[in-house]
Motif scaffolding. Structure first.
Motif, PDB file in Angstrom:
ATOM      1  N   ASP A  81       1.134  -1.267   0.137  1.00 36.03           N
ATOM      2  CA  ASP A  81       0.028  -0.379   0.643  1.00 36.03           C
ATOM      3  C   ASP A  81       0.747   1.513  -0.254  1.00 36.03           C
ATOM      4  O   ASP A  81       0.496   2.402  -0.598  1.00 36.03           O
ATOM      5  CB  ASP A  81      -1.243  -0.396   1.268  1.00 36.03           C
ATOM      6  CG  ASP A  81      -2.411  -0.932   1.298  1.00 36.03           C
ATOM      7  OD1 ASP A  81      -2.429  -1.493  -0.148  1.00 36.03           O
ATOM      8  OD2 ASP A  81      -2.379  -1.359   2.344  1.00 36.03           O
ATOM      9  N   ASP A  82       1.642   1.036   0.899  1.00 36.19           N
ATOM     10  CA  ASP A  82       2.958   2.520   1.070  1.00 36.19           C
ATOM     11  C   ASP A  82       3.763   2.519  -0.068  1.00 36.19           C
ATOM     12  O   ASP A  82       5.352   3.356   0.133  1.00 36.19           O
ATOM     13  CB  ASP A  82       3.300   2.440   2.623  1.00 36.19           C
ATOM     14  CG  ASP A  82       4.649   1.199   2.460  1.00 36.19           C
ATOM     15  OD1 ASP A  82       4.536   0.269   1.952  1.00 36.19           O
ATOM     16  OD2 ASP A  82       4.840   1.065   3.498  1.00 36.19           O
ATOM     17  N   PHE A  83       3.991   1.824  -1.321  1.00 36.46           N
ATOM     18  CA  PHE A  83       4.982   1.183  -2.499  1.00 36.46           C
ATOM     19  C   PHE A  83       5.399   3.236  -2.465  1.00 36.46           C
ATOM     20  O   PHE A  83       6.179   3.660  -3.162  1.00 36.46           O
ATOM     21  CB  PHE A  83       4.006   0.218  -3.214  1.00 36.46           C
ATOM     22  CG  PHE A  83       5.331   0.544  -4.770  1.00 36.46           C
ATOM     23  CD1 PHE A  83       6.211  -0.316  -4.407  1.00 36.46           C
ATOM     24  CD2 PHE A  83       5.746   1.422  -5.913  1.00 36.46           C
ATOM     25  CE1 PHE A  83       7.260  -0.418  -6.169  1.00 36.46           C
ATOM     26  CE2 PHE A  83       6.743   1.479  -6.794  1.00 36.46           C
ATOM     27  CZ  PHE A  83       7.461   0.043  -6.879  1.00 36.46           C
ATOM     28  N   GLU A  84       4.304   3.990  -3.159  1.00 37.06           N
ATOM     29  CA  GLU A  84       4.638   5.352  -3.691  1.00 37.06           C
ATOM     30  C   GLU A  84       5.578   6.516  -2.513  1.00 37.06           C
ATOM     31  O   GLU A  84       6.660   6.486  -2.837  1.00 37.06           O
ATOM     32  CB  GLU A  84       3.540   6.345  -4.577  1.00 37.06           C
ATOM     33  CG  GLU A  84       3.990   7.356  -4.252  1.00 37.06           C
ATOM     34  CD  GLU A  84       2.555   8.112  -5.467  1.00 37.06           C
ATOM     35  OE1 GLU A  84       2.820   8.361  -5.922  1.00 37.06           O
ATOM     36  OE2 GLU A  84       1.492   7.397  -5.436  1.00 37.06           O
ATOM     37  N   GLU A  85       5.316   5.584  -1.233  1.00 37.33           N
ATOM     38  CA  GLU A  85       6.124   6.519  -0.217  1.00 37.33           C
ATOM     39  C   GLU A  85       7.052   6.211   0.276  1.00 37.33           C
ATOM     40  O   GLU A  85       8.446   6.749  -0.008  1.00 37.33           O
ATOM     41  CB  GLU A  85       5.524   6.175   1.080  1.00 37.33           C
ATOM     42  CG  GLU A  85       4.115   7.046   1.341  1.00 37.33           C
ATOM     43  CD  GLU A  85       3.485   6.618   2.847  1.00 37.33           C
ATOM     44  OE1 GLU A  85       4.043   6.438   3.018  1.00 37.33           O
ATOM     45  OE2 GLU A  85       1.366   6.856   1.939  1.00 37.33           O
ATOM     46  N   LEU A  86       7.273   4.404  -0.623  1.00 42.16           N
ATOM     47  CA  LEU A  86       8.941   3.982   0.113  1.00 42.16           C
ATOM     48  C   LEU A  86       9.785   4.484  -1.183  1.00 42.16           C
ATOM     49  O   LEU A  86      11.178   4.722  -1.408  1.00 42.16           O
ATOM     50  CB  LEU A  86       8.653   2.436  -0.270  1.00 42.16           C
ATOM     51  CG  LEU A  86       8.124   1.733   0.876  1.00 42.16           C
ATOM     52  CD1 LEU A  86       8.000   0.410   0.725  1.00 42.16           C
ATOM     53  CD2 LEU A  86       9.066   2.527   2.191  1.00 42.16           C
ATOM     54  N   ILE A  87       9.502   4.852  -2.399  1.00 35.28           N
ATOM     55  CA  ILE A  87      10.134   4.950  -3.520  1.00 35.28           C
ATOM     56  C   ILE A  87      10.772   6.233  -3.508  1.00 35.28           C
ATOM     57  O   ILE A  87      11.224   6.720  -5.097  1.00 35.28           O
ATOM     58  CB  ILE A  87       9.540   4.469  -5.369  1.00 35.28           C
ATOM     59  CG1 ILE A  87       8.367   5.533  -5.362  1.00 35.28           C
ATOM     60  CG2 ILE A  87       9.092   2.964  -5.357  1.00 35.28           C
ATOM     61  CD1 ILE A  87       7.468   5.456  -6.990  1.00 35.28           C
ATOM     62  N   SER A  88       9.589   7.678  -2.799  1.00 42.65           N
ATOM     63  CA  SER A  88      10.038   8.574  -2.577  1.00 42.65           C
ATOM     64  C   SER A  88      11.029   8.571  -1.473  1.00 42.65           C
ATOM     65  O   SER A  88      11.295  10.200  -1.646  1.00 42.65           O
ATOM     66  CB  SER A  88       8.267   9.035  -2.145  1.00 42.65           C
ATOM     67  OG  SER A  88       7.729   8.972  -3.555  1.00 42.65           O
ATOM     68  N   LYS A  89      11.221   8.495  -0.949  1.00 45.57           N
ATOM     69  CA  LYS A  89      12.260   7.643  -0.012  1.00 45.57           C
ATOM     70  C   LYS A  89      13.829   8.014   0.022  1.00 45.57           C
ATOM     71  O   LYS A  89      14.210   7.369  -0.928  1.00 45.57           O
ATOM     72  CB  LYS A  89      12.469   7.436   0.998  1.00 45.57           C
ATOM     73  CG  LYS A  89      10.612   7.437   1.840  1.00 45.57           C
ATOM     74  CD  LYS A  89      10.381   5.913   3.364  1.00 45.57           C
ATOM     75  CE  LYS A  89       9.773   6.222   3.391  1.00 45.57           C
ATOM     76  NZ  LYS A  89       9.264   5.066   4.619  1.00 45.57           N
TER      77      LYS A  89
END
Length: 218
Positions: A210-218
Motif C-alpha cells: 500500500d505504501d509503495f509510492e511513499e517507499l520509492i519517494s524516500k
C-alpha cells in the motif's frame, strides 16, 4: 445514450446545443481490451473521446519498439489525434484499449465545425494539448534522464493509479515492451523490489504494498 447521460460523462460540456451535436453527429462505440484504435501510418477519421474505461497511447519506432506516452481516461481525448486530424496526416501513435471502454467518435468535419462555433470545444482542445504536452515531457525526461529502475517504479505507480488496485495483472514482457527494454532486465529489477519486500511476484501478477509510492519517494 441521452443528452443528459452524455453531459454526465463529459461534465466540461454544459452547452445543450454542443451536446446535441456531439450526440447527433458522433458515433458511440463500445470497445473490448486489446482493440487497436489507432496505428502508425493509418489516417485518423475521427476524434475519440473516452466516456468510460481507458486507452493506452504509445509511440513506436521503425523496429516496432514502443514508448508509453499516456493514458486516455473518461472525459479525455488524444492531442496527437487532434493534430493529425487538423493537418490531414497519418497517425504517428498506437492507441490500444486497456479495459472495457466506451468512446464517442467525432468526425473530422464536425470537429472543425465545433472549433469554429463553440468556445467550450476550443477550450477542451486547448486544455488537451496542454495536458498531453506535459505528459509527453515527463515521458521524454524519463527516457533521457532516469535509470530503468526509477522508470519501472514510476510505471508501477502509474498502473496502480490507472486501475485503482495494488494487484497488477501483467507479464514481464509487457512491461519491457512499454518501457523499451528487455524482459530479462525487467525480471531482474522486479526481483530486486521483491527482495526489499516492496512487491510480491506471482504468475503474471504483481502484488504491491500500500505504501509503495511513499517507499520509492524516500
Amino acid at each position: 445514450m441521452t443528452v443528459e447521460e452524455l453531459k454526465s460523462a463529459l461534465p466540461n460540456f454544459t452547452d445543450p446545443r454542443l451536446l446535441e451535436i456531439l450526440l447527433g453527429k458522433g458515433q458511440i462505440m463500445r470497445l473490448e481490451p486489446g482493440k487497436v484504435l489507432m496505428e502508425p501510418g493509418k489516417f485518423i477519421k475521427m476524434v475519440p473521446i473516452v466516456l468510460n474505461g481507458s486507452i493506452k497511447v504509445s509511440r513506436m519506432d521503425e523496429d516496432g519498439k514502443e514508448l508509453f506516452l499516456y493514458y486516455l481516461d473518461a472525459g479525455e481525448t488524444c492531442a496527437l489525434s487532434l493534430t493529425c486530424c487538423s493537418a490531414s496526416k497519418p497517425s504517428e501513435i498506437k492507441a490500444v484499449v486497456e479495459e472495457p471502454t466506451t468512446i464517442i467518435g467525432i468526425p473530422i468535419t464536425v470537429h472543425e465545425q465545433l472549433s469554429d462555433e463553440f468556445k467550450q470545444w476550443k477550450d477542451f482542445v486547448s486544455s488537451t494539448y496542454q495536458s498531453r504536452f506535459q505528459e509527453m515531457l515527463i515521458a521524454l525526461d524519463a527516457v533521457a534522464f532516469k535509470r530503468m529502475d526509477e522508470r519501472l517504479m514510476r510505471y508501477i505507480v502509474t498502473k496502480m493509479k490507472q486501475y485503482k488496485t495494488n494487484e497488477l495483472q501483467t507479464t514481464h514482457q509487457d512491461i519491457a515492451t512499454e518501457l523499451g527494454t528487455s524482459r530479462e532486465v525487467i525480471s531482474r529489477l522486479l526481483k530486486q523490489l521483491e527482495k526489499k519486500k516492496w512487491i510480491e511476484l506471482g504468475r503474471n501478477m504483481i502484488y504491491i504494498r500500500d505504501d509503495f509510492e511513499e517507499l520509492i519517494s524516500k
